[in-house]
Design an enzyme around this catalytic site. Sequence first.
Site, PDB file in Angstrom:
ATOM      1  N   ASP A  50       0.807  -1.169  -0.083  1.00 13.50           N
ATOM      2  CA  ASP A  50      -0.108  -0.044  -0.203  1.00 13.50           C
ATOM      3  C   ASP A  50       0.693   1.237   0.139  1.00 13.50           C
ATOM      4  O   ASP A  50       0.482   2.494  -0.142  1.00 13.50           O
ATOM      5  CB  ASP A  50      -0.931  -0.022   1.070  1.00 13.50           C
ATOM      6  N   ASP A  89      -0.792  -6.191   0.051  1.00 12.36           N
ATOM      7  CA  ASP A  89      -1.273  -5.586   1.319  1.00 12.36           C
ATOM      8  C   ASP A  89      -2.674  -5.498   1.387  1.00 12.36           C
ATOM      9  O   ASP A  89      -3.401  -4.912   0.515  1.00 12.36           O
ATOM     10  CB  ASP A  89      -0.616  -4.097   1.369  1.00 12.36           C
ATOM     11  N   GLU A 184       9.516  -3.740  10.355  1.00  8.66           N
ATOM     12  CA  GLU A 184       9.950  -2.503   9.937  1.00  8.66           C
ATOM     13  C   GLU A 184      10.369  -1.592  10.908  1.00  8.66           C
ATOM     14  O   GLU A 184       9.676  -1.260  12.008  1.00  8.66           O
ATOM     15  CB  GLU A 184       8.557  -1.873   9.160  1.00  8.66           C
TER      16      GLU A 184
HETATM   17  O1  KIV Z   1       3.509  -1.179   1.616  1.00 10.84           O
HETATM   18  C1  KIV Z   1       4.705  -1.365   1.519  1.00 10.84           C
HETATM   19  O2  KIV Z   1       5.474  -1.325   0.503  1.00 10.84           O
HETATM   20  C2  KIV Z   1       5.195  -2.261   2.598  1.00 10.84           C
HETATM   21  C3  KIV Z   1       6.496  -2.474   2.660  1.00 10.84           C
HETATM   22  C4  KIV Z   1       7.481  -1.077   2.875  1.00 10.84           C
HETATM   23  C5  KIV Z   1       7.225  -3.513   3.627  1.00 10.84           C
HETATM   24  O3  KIV Z   1       4.688  -2.421   3.509  1.00 10.84           O
END
Ligand code: KIV
Length: 267
Positions: A50, A89, A184
Amino acid sequence: MSKLNPKPFTVPDCLKAKQQGRKLVVVTAYDATSTKLIDTGAVDILLVGDSLGMVIQGHSTPLPVTLDEMIYHTKAVVRARTHALVVTDLPFMSYQISTSQALENAGRILKEAGAHAVKLEGGIRSAASIQAIVEAGIPVMGHVGMTPQSVQGYGGFKVQRNREQIVEDARAVERAGAFAIVLECIPMDLAKEISETLRIPTIGIGAGPHCDGQVLVLHDLLGMYTDFRPKFVKTYADLGQVIPQAIQRYAHDVREGQFPDEEHSFK
Ligand code: KIV
């Protein structure tokens, strides 16, 4: 150069990689053209993150991204993918309301978009939803530490240092049945401890060198996202320079009558 793997990468391959001490390589992808360039066999997992709310849509956080937008981008990635596992996501407020909401929307990501797995944020607070999704046969990647969908509560994208909470969250994600977990923006010694404790692979971003794999946002890795550059980002190409230079050369050639020339015209 990484050894290229011609076989499609699967969820069980993630656990095998950890058992064999082989690092997982993860990069974000949002469209078909870049997926064709990325999915050469060197990358294990394509994450339709996301983060697209920031690097594609121009928002300052991922919060405005909708489930339909995640499905739209995932379809493009899946169409072009040949090798890597595609994980998508669940965006903000598409799984937090109830376990049944989480299950229904995870199902849409596999059924309508063709992803192989979903990712969602949160440890203890998301464990019941992770368990329900996994029990329905949908593989889940967890995400703890600095979870970007909680950016307003943090007051910005900040390193998280609440060690006990983060360890408990990571354990809860594994217990709930996730096949991997993103760590993260946490201190690297904490990421090391969690990586050594968990059976499932940890995938770090801003979590140091001891995780079982690494993820970077494509636009950061290629130097294309210039709004800000977090300390943990390493750029492997400077498309942030290359692209404007190419556009300036194109504009110059058009204005000077140097393009199109005979070579690029029909007789
Ligand atoms: O949204 C995303 O790209 C992520 C990564 C940074 C882990 O969740």
